[in-house]
Write a protein that holds these residues in place. Structure first.
Motif, short mmCIF file in Angstrom:
data_model
loop_
_atom_site.label_atom_id
_atom_site.label_comp_id
_atom_site.label_asym_id
_atom_site.label_seq_id
_atom_site.Cartn_x
_atom_site.Cartn_y
_atom_site.Cartn_z
N ASP A 79 0.84 -1.19 0.00
CA ASP A 79 0.00 0.00 0.00
C ASP A 79 0.88 1.25 0.00
O ASP A 79 2.07 1.19 0.32
CB ASP A 79 -0.90 0.03 1.25
N ASP A 80 0.26 2.39 -0.28
CA ASP A 80 1.00 3.66 -0.31
C ASP A 80 1.69 3.97 1.02
O ASP A 80 2.79 4.52 1.04
CB ASP A 80 0.08 4.82 -0.67
N PRO A 136 1.63 7.46 -7.03
CA PRO A 136 2.81 6.63 -7.33
C PRO A 136 2.53 5.74 -8.55
O PRO A 136 1.39 5.33 -8.79
CB PRO A 136 2.98 5.76 -6.08
N LEU A 137 3.57 5.42 -9.30
CA LEU A 137 3.42 4.57 -10.49
C LEU A 137 2.75 3.24 -10.19
O LEU A 137 2.00 2.72 -11.00
CB LEU A 137 4.79 4.30 -11.12
N LYS A 138 3.01 2.68 -9.03
CA LYS A 138 2.46 1.38 -8.67
C LYS A 138 0.93 1.37 -8.68
O LYS A 138 0.32 0.32 -8.79
CB LYS A 138 2.99 0.92 -7.31
N GLU A 139 0.32 2.56 -8.61
CA GLU A 139 -1.14 2.65 -8.66
C GLU A 139 -1.67 2.20 -10.02
O GLU A 139 -2.81 1.78 -10.12
CB GLU A 139 -1.59 4.08 -8.37
N LEU A 140 -0.85 2.27 -11.04
CA LEU A 140 -1.27 1.83 -12.38
C LEU A 140 -1.41 0.32 -12.48
O LEU A 140 -2.05 -0.19 -13.39
CB LEU A 140 -0.25 2.30 -13.43
N THR A 141 -0.79 -0.39 -11.54
CA THR A 141 -0.76 -1.86 -11.62
C THR A 141 -1.22 -2.52 -10.32
O THR A 141 -0.73 -3.59 -9.95
CB THR A 141 0.66 -2.33 -11.98
N GLY A 142 -2.13 -1.87 -9.62
CA GLY A 142 -2.68 -2.46 -8.40
C GLY A 142 -1.67 -2.66 -7.29
O GLY A 142 -1.83 -3.56 -6.47
#
Length: 171
Positions: A79-80, A136-142
């Motif tokens: 998580d963030d 954050p970039l990771k939001e694009l890939t769950g």
């Protein structure tokens, strides 16, 4: 200052420091707009200059010459609110976080250079991330993403993997 002369000067500035220089700083020193600097950096990269764009600015990436550093890419997810802890885990065990990578469904791999060497770098990065309206970039890939990490030995990379796994970050 003409284009070729300016690009030579930019290289001199970047080679003369270990710290990233922002596009605005370079533009001010060269007497041009930030957009001209962006174009100059693209031209320099096209001639195989190892210039990285980090969240702090541009820098020349030169691996430690007297060490045989090794690299490994870790697949992680969290998580963030765990970004700082994940990155602390890597740098506390002797790793340098070179980048973050996400594998987007449409665009394919997206890589962004980070160059995080220590807790101070991590704190700066997390602060800028929290202050920006962007996600954050990771939001694009769950939440799933990758980090390329450099360290002085495979043993250090193994320790980092063990800690990331223990904390539940490693996929």
């Amino acid at each position: 200052m003409e284009g070729e002369q300016r690009r030579t000067y930019i290289l001199e500035l970047l080679c003369g420091t270990d710290s990233p220089l922002s596009g605005s700083e370079l533009a001010k020193q060269c007497g041009v707009s930030r957009q001209v600097i962006v174009q100059d950096i693209a031209l320099l990269r096209a001639t195989n200059k190892n210039i990285l764009s980090t969240y702090k600015g541009y820098l020349i990436y030169q691996p430690e010459k007297d060490q045989n550093n090794v690299k490994r890419t870790y697949a992680v997810s969290h998580d963030d609110d765990r970004i700082r802890d994940e990155l602390y885990t890597i740098v506390d065990y002797g790793g340098k976080v070179l980048d973050v990578i996400v594998n987007h469904e449409v665009y394919g791999p997206i890589t962004v250079d980070l160059i995080l060497n220590n807790r101070s770098d991590v704190d700066d990065f997390v602060f800028k991330l929290s202050a920006a309206p962007a996600k954050p970039l990771k939001e694009l890939t769950g939440g799933n993403h990758f980090h390329t990490v450099e360290a002085a030995s495979e043993k250090i990379l193994d320790q980092i993997a063990a800690q990331l796994n223990q904390k539940g970050y490693l996929l």
